[in-house]
Design an enzyme around this catalytic site. Structure first.
Site, PDB file in Angstrom:
ATOM      1  N   ILE A  59       7.261   6.387  17.140  1.00 41.64           N
ATOM      2  CA  ILE A  59       6.979   7.162  15.923  1.00 41.64           C
ATOM      3  C   ILE A  59       5.733   8.043  16.105  1.00 41.64           C
ATOM      4  O   ILE A  59       5.787   9.237  15.845  1.00 41.64           O
ATOM      5  CB  ILE A  59       6.752   6.225  14.695  1.00 41.64           C
ATOM      6  CG1 ILE A  59       7.872   5.187  14.574  1.00 41.64           C
ATOM      7  CG2 ILE A  59       6.590   7.047  13.417  1.00 41.64           C
ATOM      8  CD1 ILE A  59       9.233   5.689  14.201  1.00 41.64           C
ATOM      9  N   LYS A 115       0.831  -1.216   0.000  1.00 43.35           N
ATOM     10  CA  LYS A 115       0.000   0.000   0.000  1.00 43.35           C
ATOM     11  C   LYS A 115       0.859   1.256   0.000  1.00 43.35           C
ATOM     12  O   LYS A 115       0.643   2.172  -0.780  1.00 43.35           O
ATOM     13  CB  LYS A 115      -0.905  -0.021   1.225  1.00 43.35           C
ATOM     14  CG  LYS A 115      -1.485   1.325   1.572  1.00 43.35           C
ATOM     15  CD  LYS A 115      -2.010   1.347   2.990  1.00 43.35           C
ATOM     16  CE  LYS A 115      -2.318   2.732   3.470  1.00 43.35           C
ATOM     17  NZ  LYS A 115      -1.276   3.355   4.271  1.00 43.35           N
ATOM     18  N   ASN A 116       1.838   1.313   0.916  1.00 41.27           N
ATOM     19  CA  ASN A 116       2.564   2.571   1.063  1.00 41.27           C
ATOM     20  C   ASN A 116       3.535   2.842  -0.086  1.00 41.27           C
ATOM     21  O   ASN A 116       3.970   3.977  -0.272  1.00 41.27           O
ATOM     22  CB  ASN A 116       3.262   2.639   2.429  1.00 41.27           C
ATOM     23  CG  ASN A 116       2.236   2.869   3.544  1.00 41.27           C
ATOM     24  OD1 ASN A 116       1.099   3.281   3.275  1.00 41.27           O
ATOM     25  ND2 ASN A 116       2.609   2.585   4.778  1.00 41.27           N
ATOM     26  N   ARG A 136       0.536  15.107  12.840  1.00 36.80           N
ATOM     27  CA  ARG A 136       1.316  14.628  11.690  1.00 36.80           C
ATOM     28  C   ARG A 136       1.823  15.829  10.900  1.00 36.80           C
ATOM     29  O   ARG A 136       1.323  16.155   9.827  1.00 36.80           O
ATOM     30  CB  ARG A 136       0.476  13.683  10.825  1.00 36.80           C
ATOM     31  CG  ARG A 136       0.093  12.428  11.574  1.00 36.80           C
ATOM     32  CD  ARG A 136      -0.633  11.413  10.731  1.00 36.80           C
ATOM     33  NE  ARG A 136       0.234  10.694   9.824  1.00 36.80           N
ATOM     34  CZ  ARG A 136      -0.141   9.600   9.161  1.00 36.80           C
ATOM     35  NH1 ARG A 136      -1.341   9.118   9.311  1.00 36.80           N
ATOM     36  NH2 ARG A 136       0.688   8.996   8.338  1.00 36.80           N
ATOM     37  N   PRO A 137       2.838  16.526  11.427  1.00 33.57           N
ATOM     38  CA  PRO A 137       3.341  17.716  10.754  1.00 33.57           C
ATOM     39  C   PRO A 137       4.018  17.376   9.424  1.00 33.57           C
ATOM     40  O   PRO A 137       4.437  16.240   9.215  1.00 33.57           O
ATOM     41  CB  PRO A 137       4.374  18.278  11.737  1.00 33.57           C
ATOM     42  CG  PRO A 137       4.754  17.140  12.614  1.00 33.57           C
ATOM     43  CD  PRO A 137       3.593  16.201  12.645  1.00 33.57           C
ATOM     44  N   ILE A 138       4.105  18.377   8.515  1.00 35.40           N
ATOM     45  CA  ILE A 138       4.830  18.144   7.251  1.00 35.40           C
ATOM     46  C   ILE A 138       5.935  19.187   7.064  1.00 35.40           C
ATOM     47  O   ILE A 138       6.288  19.534   5.949  1.00 35.40           O
ATOM     48  CB  ILE A 138       3.884  18.075   6.029  1.00 35.40           C
ATOM     49  CG1 ILE A 138       3.020  19.338   5.896  1.00 35.40           C
ATOM     50  CG2 ILE A 138       3.003  16.841   6.065  1.00 35.40           C
ATOM     51  CD1 ILE A 138       2.335  19.441   4.537  1.00 35.40           C
ATOM     52  N   ASP A 139       6.474  19.667   8.192  1.00 36.00           N
ATOM     53  CA  ASP A 139       7.513  20.689   8.119  1.00 36.00           C
ATOM     54  C   ASP A 139       8.749  20.234   7.334  1.00 36.00           C
ATOM     55  O   ASP A 139       9.379  21.029   6.630  1.00 36.00           O
ATOM     56  CB  ASP A 139       7.920  21.138   9.540  1.00 36.00           C
ATOM     57  CG  ASP A 139       8.346  19.963  10.406  1.00 36.00           C
ATOM     58  OD1 ASP A 139       7.516  19.063  10.627  1.00 36.00           O
ATOM     59  OD2 ASP A 139       9.511  19.917  10.829  1.00 36.00           O
ATOM     60  N   CYS A 192      -5.830  13.048  11.690  1.00 38.94           N
ATOM     61  CA  CYS A 192      -5.598  11.629  11.640  1.00 38.94           C
ATOM     62  C   CYS A 192      -5.511  11.133  13.062  1.00 38.94           C
ATOM     63  O   CYS A 192      -5.104  11.875  13.944  1.00 38.94           O
ATOM     64  CB  CYS A 192      -4.310  11.344  10.901  1.00 38.94           C
ATOM     65  SG  CYS A 192      -3.877   9.640  11.010  1.00 38.94           S
TER      66      CYS A 192
HETATM   67  N1  EPU Z   1       7.360  14.095  11.090  1.00 37.20           N
HETATM   68  C1  EPU Z   1       7.616  15.404  11.394  1.00 37.20           C
HETATM   69  N2  EPU Z   1       7.697  16.296  10.359  1.00 37.20           N
HETATM   70  C2  EPU Z   1       7.529  15.920   9.063  1.00 37.20           C
HETATM   71  C3  EPU Z   1       7.258  14.575   8.764  1.00 37.20           C
HETATM   72  C4  EPU Z   1       7.177  13.674   9.808  1.00 37.20           C
HETATM   73  O1  EPU Z   1       7.777  15.781  12.551  1.00 37.20           O
HETATM   74  O2  EPU Z   1       7.613  16.793   8.179  1.00 37.20           O
HETATM   75  C5  EPU Z   1       7.308  13.105  12.196  1.00 37.20           C
HETATM   76  C6  EPU Z   1       5.935  12.456  12.325  1.00 37.20           C
HETATM   77  O3  EPU Z   1       5.076  13.223  13.115  1.00 37.20           O
HETATM   78  C7  EPU Z   1       6.300  11.116  12.942  1.00 37.20           C
HETATM   79  C8  EPU Z   1       7.663  10.783  12.319  1.00 37.20           C
HETATM   80  O4  EPU Z   1       8.172  12.032  11.856  1.00 37.20           O
HETATM   81  O5  EPU Z   1       6.463  11.250  14.309  1.00 37.20           O
HETATM   82  C9  EPU Z   1       7.655   9.814  11.158  1.00 37.20           C
HETATM   83  O6  EPU Z   1       6.671  10.204  10.204  1.00 37.20           O
HETATM   84  P1  EPU Z   1       6.780   9.808   8.666  1.00 37.20           P
HETATM   85  O7  EPU Z   1       6.870  11.059   7.885  1.00 37.20           O
HETATM   86  O8  EPU Z   1       7.838   8.770   8.486  1.00 37.20           O
HETATM   87  O9  EPU Z   1       5.361   9.155   8.417  1.00 37.20           O
HETATM   88  P2  EPU Z   1       4.431   9.317   7.148  1.00 37.20           P
HETATM   89  O10 EPU Z   1       5.246   9.413   5.922  1.00 37.20           O
HETATM   90  O11 EPU Z   1       3.399  10.365   7.374  1.00 37.20           O
HETATM   91  C10 EPU Z   1       4.321   6.774   6.594  1.00 37.20           C
HETATM   92  C11 EPU Z   1       3.242   5.745   6.417  1.00 37.20           C
HETATM   93  C12 EPU Z   1       2.635   5.405   7.769  1.00 37.20           C
HETATM   94  C13 EPU Z   1       3.750   4.904   8.706  1.00 37.20           C
HETATM   95  C14 EPU Z   1       4.883   5.936   8.789  1.00 37.20           C
HETATM   96  C15 EPU Z   1       6.078   5.462   9.593  1.00 37.20           C
HETATM   97  C16 EPU Z   1       2.440   6.253   4.218  1.00 37.20           C
HETATM   98  C17 EPU Z   1       1.344   6.790   3.360  1.00 37.20           C
HETATM   99  N3  EPU Z   1       2.231   6.287   5.523  1.00 37.20           N
HETATM  100  O12 EPU Z   1       3.681   7.919   7.156  1.00 37.20           O
HETATM  101  O13 EPU Z   1       1.745   4.342   7.518  1.00 37.20           O
HETATM  102  O14 EPU Z   1       3.227   4.692   9.995  1.00 37.20           O
HETATM  103  O15 EPU Z   1       5.340   6.262   7.456  1.00 37.20           O
HETATM  104  O16 EPU Z   1       6.609   4.295   9.039  1.00 37.20           O
HETATM  105  O17 EPU Z   1       3.453   5.787   3.721  1.00 37.20           O
HETATM  106  C18 EPU Z   1      -0.095   2.926   7.841  1.00 37.20           C
HETATM  107  O18 EPU Z   1       0.194   2.384   6.770  1.00 37.20           O
HETATM  108  O19 EPU Z   1      -0.924   2.444   8.646  1.00 37.20           O
HETATM  109  C19 EPU Z   1       0.584   4.179   8.211  1.00 37.20           C
HETATM  110  C20 EPU Z   1       0.135   4.999   9.137  1.00 37.20           C
END
Ligand code: EPU
Length: 419
Positions: free
Chosen positions: A328, A22-23, A122-125, A117
């Site tokens: 995480i 999926k991811n 879930r920040p995107i900074d 969520c």
């Molecule tokens: N984070 C930040 N700033 C950012 C991005 C992330 O602080 O700009 C923090 C998040 O808050 C978190 C950590 O960094 O604490 C890791 O987040 P990550 O960005 O790796 O997660 P994501 O890309 O939003 C993907 C998967 C998630 C999975 C995580 C960790 C996808 C679509 N989603 O999320 O999958 O838990 O990586 O492996 O790929 C799931 O499939 O059930 C799911 C939630």
């Protein structure tokens, strides 16, 4: 409204075949926007997140043809719009990949800010930091995110946090940028390698994916004309591994990449299971009550957060007291309240949960609070005595293909019922 009705108490036995990840799929679909041509994608999981992504891509001008339920061709020559449908993108977390891909392709994009969520903030900074370093102007206003650039120029970007989404998004934005981009402290998950392999198959020049330094040499164009098969889903395979453990089962899992499952295999063995590996097949067997174990979730190659709830079900019936530390997500223990309704003894405090193993669970009505929580509750229902009803199936359908059919083929008594 639909629910799953499960009559528990059956050890799972037999073979199951894993679908595409999926991811990886939800990143590869938007990555097709970087191609000026047609490509074919195989082993696409038939899940609602994929269908929703296809709908978004069609709304911005892609032509998608379904060859089979797991195979599409996608023609992205006539992308006509830089504004993704805001209502859909706002609801859908992985829509953030449209920012990287449309910025790369059109230098201009607007999407609905990926919304609330239930895993916590879930920040995107880090995504934004990456786009800005490449030369984009990014604005967040009224629930939308807008990014534009005259041109994108490669540079070095150090990620302050290991982020799957930010690593992929910056990779997408830099594939067609001028010069070389280096992502330092990159995430290393199997789906990052898969997205890089997909883009390279279509003509990109990305090196080092799967290590913590990724180098992207910008190219002028991605031409398409190729076929790509999505990697098997590591998390789906792990879900069946813990299902075997929780039900004292004997499951042969086909079409998996065993290397991706090492941290999970190690925990299964610690919990008292046996694991036999042969090519792309794993056989998991458990003949006694599982042992206690402690788990800490970490970025790959550590134990994945996306298998934490499924492992938690095994620990809830293990012999002894176990701890899970979730490093995480802030809020990924909501499923423990549902498991307690089934007789589990779990105390969750912040990012830790303590599991005092009980001999068995008893069936109860429970609600899936997110995708992986839903998978965990199905496993719990199959392992429990009596009848369990699992509600809020829309979470589960987002990420698991034919989940009840796969469990039924292993002997589970599970039916989807409309109310
Ligand atoms: N984070 C930040 N700033 C950012 C991005 C992330 O602080 O700009 C923090 C998040 O808050 C978190 C950590 O960094 O604490 C890791 O987040 P990550 O960005 O790796 O997660 P994501 O890309 O939003 C993907 C998967 C998630 C999975 C995580 C960790 C996808 C679509 N989603 O999320 O999958 O838990 O990586 O492996 O790929 C799931 O499939 O059930 C799911 C939630």
């Amino acid at each position: 409204m639909e629910k799953l009705v499960i009559t528990g108490g059956t050890p799972l036995k037999g073979e199951v075949t894993i679908s595409g990840a999926k991811n990886a799929a939800v990143a590869i679909l938007p990555a097709t926007l970087l191609i000026n041509g047609i490509c074919r994608i195989e082993n696409l999981p038939n899940i609602s997140d994929v269908k929703l992504y296809c709908e978004i891509l069609e709304k911005i001008g892609a032509k998608i043809t379904w060859i089979t339920k797991n195979e599409i061709t996608i023609d992205t020559r006539d992308i006509c719009c830089t504004k993704a449908p805001l209502d859909i993108t706002r609801k859908f977390r992985a829509s953030y990949y449209l920012i990287g891909s449309m910025l790369g392709r059109c230098k201009n994009v607007q999407v609905g800010l990926p919304g609330g969520c239930n895993l916590g903030a879930r920040p995107i900074d880090q995504h934004i930091k990456g786009f800005e370093a490449l030369g984009a102007n990014v604005e967040v206003t009224q629930g939308n995110i807008t990014a534009s650039a005259k041109k994108l120029v490669g540079t070095s970007i150090y990620m302050d946090i290991v982020s799957v989404g930010a690593t992929i998004n910056v990779m997408l934005a830099s594939v067609l940028a001028e010069g070389t981009t280096i992502i330092d402290n990159a995430a290393k998950e199997p789906h990052i390698v898969d997205v890089a392999n997909f883009l390279n198959t279509m003509g990109a020049d990305i090196r080092g994916a799967g290590t913590d330094v990724i180098k992207i040499n910008g190219v002028k164009e991605l031409k398409g004309g190729s076929t790509y098969s999505i990697v098997p889903d590591q998390i789906e395979a792990g879900t069946f591994m813990f299902a075997a453990m929780a039900t004292k089962g004997d499951i042969t899992i086909k079409n998996c990449i065993t290397k991706h499952l090492e941290s999970i295999t190690a925990k299964v063995i610690e919990m008292g299971g046996t694991v036999e590996e042969s090519g792309d097949t794993l056989r998991i067997k458990c003949t006694k009550r599982p042992n206690k174990a402690n788990i800490k979730t970490l970025p790959y190659p550590g134990f994945p957060t996306d298998l934490q709830p499924q492992a938690g079900v095994v620990l809830s019936i293990a012999d002894g007291t176990s701890t899970i530390n979730e490093s995480i997500w802030e809020s990924r223990f909501q499923y423990t309240q549902e498991l307690c309704k089934m007789g589990a003894k779990i105390t969750a405090q912040g990012k830790s949960a303590f599991f005092e193993g009980v001999k068995s669970l008893s069936g109860a009505p429970v609600c899936s609070t997110d995708l992986r929580a839903g998978a965990a509750l199905i496993i719990a229902g199959i392992a429990a005595n009596g009848k369990t009803e699992v509600y809020n199936l829309e979470h589960i359908d987002r990420g698991y293909e034919n989940i009840e059919e796969k469990f039924r083929s292993l002997g589970a008594k599970i039916e989807r019922v409309s109310e």
